[in-house]
Design a protein around this motif. Structure first.
Motif, PDB file in Angstrom:
ATOM      1  N   GLU A   1       1.143  -1.433   0.145  1.00 38.81           N
ATOM      2  CA  GLU A   1       0.109   0.606  -0.255  1.00 38.81           C
ATOM      3  C   GLU A   1       0.892   1.235  -0.258  1.00 38.81           C
ATOM      4  O   GLU A   1       0.534   2.152  -0.385  1.00 38.81           O
ATOM      5  CB  GLU A   1      -0.713  -0.393   1.001  1.00 38.81           C
ATOM      6  N   ALA A   2       2.111   1.241   0.887  1.00 41.43           N
ATOM      7  CA  ALA A   2       3.232   2.229   0.998  1.00 41.43           C
ATOM      8  C   ALA A   2       3.491   2.377  -0.581  1.00 41.43           C
ATOM      9  O   ALA A   2       3.488   3.152  -0.383  1.00 41.43           O
ATOM     10  CB  ALA A   2       3.896   2.311   2.159  1.00 41.43           C
ATOM     11  N   ILE A   3       4.047   1.818  -1.215  1.00 36.29           N
ATOM     12  CA  ILE A   3       4.704   1.670  -2.114  1.00 36.29           C
ATOM     13  C   ILE A   3       3.298   2.510  -3.131  1.00 36.29           C
ATOM     14  O   ILE A   3       3.476   3.120  -4.196  1.00 36.29           O
ATOM     15  CB  ILE A   3       5.696   0.570  -3.160  1.00 36.29           C
ATOM     16  N   ILE A   4       2.516   1.801  -3.730  1.00 33.70           N
ATOM     17  CA  ILE A   4       1.683   2.090  -4.267  1.00 33.70           C
ATOM     18  C   ILE A   4       0.962   3.777  -5.043  1.00 33.70           C
ATOM     19  O   ILE A   4       1.309   4.305  -5.580  1.00 33.70           O
ATOM     20  CB  ILE A   4       0.647   1.405  -4.133  1.00 33.70           C
ATOM     21  N   GLY A   5       0.995   4.154  -3.457  1.00 32.01           N
ATOM     22  CA  GLY A   5       0.623   5.413  -2.939  1.00 32.01           C
ATOM     23  C   GLY A   5       2.037   6.211  -3.115  1.00 32.01           C
ATOM     24  O   GLY A   5       1.942   7.220  -4.044  1.00 32.01           O
ATOM     25  N   VAL A   6       3.047   6.007  -2.995  1.00 34.44           N
ATOM     26  CA  VAL A   6       4.315   6.737  -3.427  1.00 34.44           C
ATOM     27  C   VAL A   6       3.890   6.877  -5.046  1.00 34.44           C
ATOM     28  O   VAL A   6       5.023   7.639  -5.603  1.00 34.44           O
ATOM     29  CB  VAL A   6       5.352   6.280  -2.555  1.00 34.44           C
ATOM     30  N   VAL A   7       4.150   5.745  -5.292  1.00 30.06           N
ATOM     31  CA  VAL A   7       4.395   6.322  -7.060  1.00 30.06           C
ATOM     32  C   VAL A   7       2.981   7.057  -7.416  1.00 30.06           C
ATOM     33  O   VAL A   7       3.800   7.921  -8.566  1.00 30.06           O
ATOM     34  CB  VAL A   7       4.068   4.220  -7.416  1.00 30.06           C
ATOM     35  N   VAL A   8       1.668   6.454  -7.468  1.00 25.07           N
ATOM     36  CA  VAL A   8       1.295   7.655  -7.102  1.00 25.07           C
ATOM     37  C   VAL A   8       1.122   8.983  -6.752  1.00 25.07           C
ATOM     38  O   VAL A   8       0.777  10.084  -8.214  1.00 25.07           O
ATOM     39  CB  VAL A   8      -0.475   7.026  -7.021  1.00 25.07           C
ATOM     40  N   ILE A   9       1.744   9.325  -5.932  1.00 24.44           N
ATOM     41  CA  ILE A   9       1.580  10.896  -5.978  1.00 24.44           C
ATOM     42  C   ILE A   9       2.968  11.369  -6.481  1.00 24.44           C
ATOM     43  O   ILE A   9       2.917  12.510  -6.823  1.00 24.44           O
ATOM     44  CB  ILE A   9       2.374  11.316  -4.066  1.00 24.44           C
ATOM     45  N   TRP A  10       4.199  10.124  -6.767  1.00 28.21           N
ATOM     46  CA  TRP A  10       4.447  10.755  -8.003  1.00 28.21           C
ATOM     47  C   TRP A  10       4.184  11.596  -8.862  1.00 28.21           C
ATOM     48  O   TRP A  10       4.564  11.602  -9.436  1.00 28.21           O
ATOM     49  CB  TRP A  10       6.046  10.165  -7.842  1.00 28.21           C
ATOM     50  N   LEU A  11       3.710  10.335  -9.705  1.00 30.09           N
ATOM     51  CA  LEU A  11       3.496  10.526 -11.701  1.00 30.09           C
ATOM     52  C   LEU A  11       2.987  11.767 -11.304  1.00 30.09           C
ATOM     53  O   LEU A  11       2.350  12.380 -12.452  1.00 30.09           O
ATOM     54  CB  LEU A  11       2.610   9.214 -11.493  1.00 30.09           C
ATOM     55  N   LEU A  12       1.232  12.035  -9.956  1.00 26.58           N
ATOM     56  CA  LEU A  12       0.813  12.917 -10.092  1.00 26.58           C
ATOM     57  C   LEU A  12       1.411  14.643 -10.238  1.00 26.58           C
ATOM     58  O   LEU A  12       1.345  14.756 -10.377  1.00 26.58           O
ATOM     59  CB  LEU A  12      -0.549  12.959  -8.476  1.00 26.58           C
ATOM     60  N   TRP A  13       2.376  14.076  -8.999  1.00 23.23           N
ATOM     61  CA  TRP A  13       3.278  15.201  -8.967  1.00 23.23           C
ATOM     62  C   TRP A  13       4.443  15.659 -10.536  1.00 23.23           C
ATOM     63  O   TRP A  13       4.304  16.648 -10.820  1.00 23.23           O
ATOM     64  CB  TRP A  13       4.684  15.458  -8.143  1.00 23.23           C
ATOM     65  N   SER A  14       4.746  15.006 -10.748  1.00 28.01           N
ATOM     66  CA  SER A  14       5.664  14.313 -12.312  1.00 28.01           C
ATOM     67  C   SER A  14       4.085  14.847 -13.444  1.00 28.01           C
ATOM     68  O   SER A  14       5.203  15.877 -14.441  1.00 28.01           O
ATOM     69  CB  SER A  14       5.874  13.433 -12.643  1.00 28.01           C
ATOM     70  N   GLN A  15       3.380  15.070 -13.680  1.00 27.67           N
ATOM     71  CA  GLN A  15       2.396  15.522 -14.507  1.00 27.67           C
ATOM     72  C   GLN A  15       1.872  16.937 -14.347  1.00 27.67           C
ATOM     73  O   GLN A  15       1.046  16.899 -14.900  1.00 27.67           O
ATOM     74  CB  GLN A  15       1.291  14.843 -14.738  1.00 27.67           C
ATOM     75  N   ARG A  16       2.127  17.006 -13.198  1.00 26.04           N
ATOM     76  CA  ARG A  16       1.499  18.126 -12.539  1.00 26.04           C
ATOM     77  C   ARG A  16       0.126  18.199 -12.146  1.00 26.04           C
ATOM     78  O   ARG A  16      -0.269  19.799 -12.263  1.00 26.04           O
ATOM     79  CB  ARG A  16       1.692  19.381 -13.355  1.00 26.04           C
ATOM     80  N   ILE A  17      -0.131  17.459 -12.072  1.00 16.42           N
ATOM     81  CA  ILE A  17      -2.231  17.374 -11.818  1.00 16.42           C
ATOM     82  C   ILE A  17      -2.240  17.878 -10.332  1.00 16.42           C
ATOM     83  O   ILE A  17      -3.078  18.722  -9.776  1.00 16.42           O
ATOM     84  CB  ILE A  17      -1.983  15.637 -11.603  1.00 16.42           C
ATOM     85  N   LEU A  18      -1.237  17.513  -9.164  1.00 15.37           N
ATOM     86  CA  LEU A  18      -1.741  18.295  -8.253  1.00 15.37           C
ATOM     87  C   LEU A  18      -1.330  19.401  -8.261  1.00 15.37           C
ATOM     88  O   LEU A  18      -2.362  20.054  -6.993  1.00 15.37           O
ATOM     89  CB  LEU A  18       0.039  17.813  -7.187  1.00 15.37           C
ATOM     90  N   ALA A  19      -0.383  20.180  -8.588  1.00 11.98           N
ATOM     91  CA  ALA A  19      -0.782  22.213  -8.605  1.00 11.98           C
ATOM     92  C   ALA A  19      -1.792  22.879  -8.962  1.00 11.98           C
ATOM     93  O   ALA A  19      -2.188  23.820  -8.120  1.00 11.98           O
ATOM     94  CB  ALA A  19       0.539  22.576  -9.630  1.00 11.98           C
TER      95      ALA A  19
END
Length: 653
Positions: free
Chosen positions: A171-189
């Motif tokens: 669960e922790a690994i999936i969470g880190v990967v999802v956060i990285w993908l959202l951040w790298s694509q600037r979706i979180l902004a």
């Protein structure tokens, strides 16, 4: 329930004390090494230590009971299973409040500014000051650090504590990967993080209750399947709610302010422009919680909407989804180049340059990323645009002037590198098939070939851009900011300064005989009188302007003038008085006709179709047809238009 809560507090008392001592020790060590900066303190306490404690606490709530073999005894108590679940959760929330409260006090003692928690689910608060801005990382608001992040971490780890060994790590690994993908694509902004984290929290709570209720002793290895299925269903329902809120926000057109240029379309029967509207509190697309401060992210809090107003419609119509900005009509008026900031409902991505249908906003193709359109080069098949590219290391940002041609890959024709993106000015000259640009590292304007990127010097000196321009396929007349004379640019000739043409001369267009008409000043007939403005022609042989003999009695002082595309009609309106009327003059017969307009100051007269005019007042646009003497309202704008640029679908600047 009270007994259960007290039991949890006793069991975790040592852990709480150790983490509080760790927080105090961290601040003391920072002070010892003279690193007691409030940003470092906030980063250490609320991005590392407090989240780590929250995850360990949530994971320990159920997992420790199962490993120690005490869960069967707990489950055998004569209490409702709901009370066991809610008791564990309430105890954990109380412990988190204690730890975060003490850490908040330590941060204030270390010099961090006091804050007011904004949960982001009420009225939007522009005055909320970000609490933590880590170097090179996003900006965090107090509500995000002190409420939403701890809440979702606690519920996620609480859900993981009911699963077999290994699932929490996965669960922790999936969470880190999802956060990285959202951040790298600037979706979180631009994501409404309080709303997103709230949906995640509810999903984890519902799934954890379903798992806790159905798995009697939490020893069944298949419980992970039921837990994952329930979590997926909850996340799908949350995603559906997210999409519905996005659709509601997309359909609600709030009052806003105009942004950018106004473009004339459909032979003057409509106008196209961009409106900047505020995001509502429930709108999934708004940067509440994380602020990037990136100058390439213009749609973080407000929304750009591409709007059109057309003859016969009383209200603006939105074209495509919100987040479609910088529209540029093609010469045929059917396609537009624009910057798209959304890709799916409720999801923001990095800006991309697209070609879209002018009426529906449906995107036909993506041309490039981190780019914006400048001009169509003659046809809809050639588009000039700017592209921004981050260089590796400390190389700065490359601003590239690119050309896209249908069926071919985009090509760069000019590149300049600076510390930040800049607006590279470019003017397309159809008579030369050349661009006139202002390089950032040179003190003059240069000609640039759109075919091969070849640079050639021009006689225009200075760092300033162009004050006025008139051009067609045969001639370009340019008045640079730094020059005191008009310049004539013609194919096969060197640019020539028109020293005998006053800079106050206004060029209108060609009449039915192909002559270039202008408004020029002539001396007053009486001594010491003010100069008069009359209708004249520009002689391409002598490069001089002279009054038009057949219209010598026509005085144009203080009037805004427009010449129809056929060259048959001249329309005039007072420039500084809201008289509510204008006049149309047929140049060949010198017949005049009055035109009734709203009592507003006229800002621009634009020629449309063959003989029509589009008259812009401070807040309205009216179309007049000299053949039928019909005047109809085309658009009504929310704010005065004195400073907006007006262009047609045939514009090259």
């Amino acid at each position: 329930m009270k007994t259960l809560i007290m039991k949890e507090l006793r069991e975790h008392g040592l852990h709480v004390a150790l983490f509080l001592l760790a927080g105090l020790g961290s601040i003391l060590l920072l002070g010892l090494f003279k690193q007691l900066d409030h940003e470092i303190v906030l980063t250490l306490l609320f991005l590392f230590e407090a989240p780590l404690f929250t995850i360990l606490l949530g994971h320990h709530l159920i997992q420790s009971e199962v490993k120690q073999g005490t869960f069967p005894s707990l489950a055998a108590l004569p209490v409702n299973r709901w009370h066991l679940w809610i008791g564990k959760l309430m105890a954990a929330l109380g412990i988190c409040v204690l730890v975060y409260g003490v850490f908040y006090g330590l941060a204030i003692m270390a010099g961090a500014p006091a804050c007011q928690i904004d949960l982001g689910l009420g009225e939007r608060a522009f005055w909320i000051v970000p609490w933590l801005q880590t170097r090179g990382l996003p900006v965090f608001t107090p509500g995000l650090l002190l409420f939403w992040i701890p809440l979702v971490l606690l519920t996620a780890s609480f859900w993981g504590s009911m699963q077999p060994a290994g699932v929490p790590a996965f669960e922790a690994i999936i969470g880190v990967v999802v956060i990285w993908l959202l951040w790298s694509q600037r979706i979180l902004a631009a994501m409404h993080l309080p709303l997103a984290l709230g949906i995640l929290t509810i999903a984890f709570l519902i799934s954890s209750w379903f798992t806790f209720r159905r798995a009697e002793l939490l020893t069944d290895p298949w419980r992970v399947g039921r837990a994952l299925l329930s979590l997926i269903v909850c996340l799908a329902l949350g995603g559906g709610a997210w999409a519905i809120l996005d659709q509601v926000a997309d359909k609600r057109l709030l009052a806003g302010r105009m942004d950018g240029r106004i473009q004339v379309m459909d032979d003057g029967r409509g106008v196209l422009y961009t409106m900047r509207t505020p995001a509502e509190w429930f709108d999934p697309l708004q940067g509440l919680g994380i602020l990037t401060g990136d100058i390439n992210d213009p749609d973080q809090f407000d929304h750009f909407r591409c709007l059109s107003q057309e003859q016969g419609r009383t209200i603006p119509r939105q074209i495509g989804r919100r987040g479609l900005t910088d529209p540029l009509l093609s010469p045929d008026g059917q396609t537009m180049a624009a910057v798209a900031l959304t890709r799916a409902p409720g999801i923001r991505t990095a800006p991309r340059l697209v070609l879209a249908d002018r009426r529906t906003g449906a995107i036909h193709s993506t041309i490039d990323h981190q780019a914006r359109p400048l001009a169509f080069l003659g046809t809809r098949d050639r588009l000039l645009y700017l592209r921004y590219t981050h260089q590796t290391g400390d190389g700065g940002i490359a601003t590239e002037l690119c050309v896209h041609e249908t069926g071919k890959s985009p090509r760069s024709i000019y590149t300049a590198i600076d510390e930040r993106p800049f607006n590279l000015q470019a003017l397309y000259l159809p008579c030369l098939n050349r661009l006139l640009i202002q390089p950032p590292d040179r003190d003059s304007l240069w000609f640039l070939s759109p075919e091969n990127g070849e640079l050639a010097s021009s006689p225009f000196r200075g760092w300033n851009w162009i004050r006025k321009v008139w051009q067609d396929e045969r001639l370009a007349l340019i008045l640079p900011e730094s020059e005191e004379a008009w310049w004539a640019v013609e194919p096969g000739r060197e640019p020539r300064a028109l020293t005998e043409v006053a800079t106050t001369t206004r060029f209108l267009g060609r009449d039915a005989k192909g002559r270039l008409l202008c408004v020029l000043e002539v001396p007053a007939p009486e001594p010491h009188g003010l100069p008069e403005e009359v209708l004249g022609i520009f002689d391409p042989a002598t490069h001089r302007c002279q009054p038009l003999p057949e219209n010598a009695a026509l005085r144009l002082n203080g009037l805004i003038c427009g010449l129809s595309r056929s060259g048959r009609y001249l329309m005039t309106c007072p420039a500084s008085q809201s008289t509510g009327e204008g006049r149309v003059i047929e140049l060949e017969t010198r017949k005049e006709a009055k035109v009734t307009l709203p009592r507003e100051v006229v800002t621009n007269i634009y020629s449309v179709a063959r003989d029509g005019f589009l008259v812009f007042t401070e807040r309205q646009a009216w179309r007049h047809d000299p053949e039928t003497a019909e005047t109809v309202q085309i658009a009504s704008f929310p704010e005065p238009m004195s400073f907006w640029t007006i262009e047609s679908s045939l514009a090259t600047f």
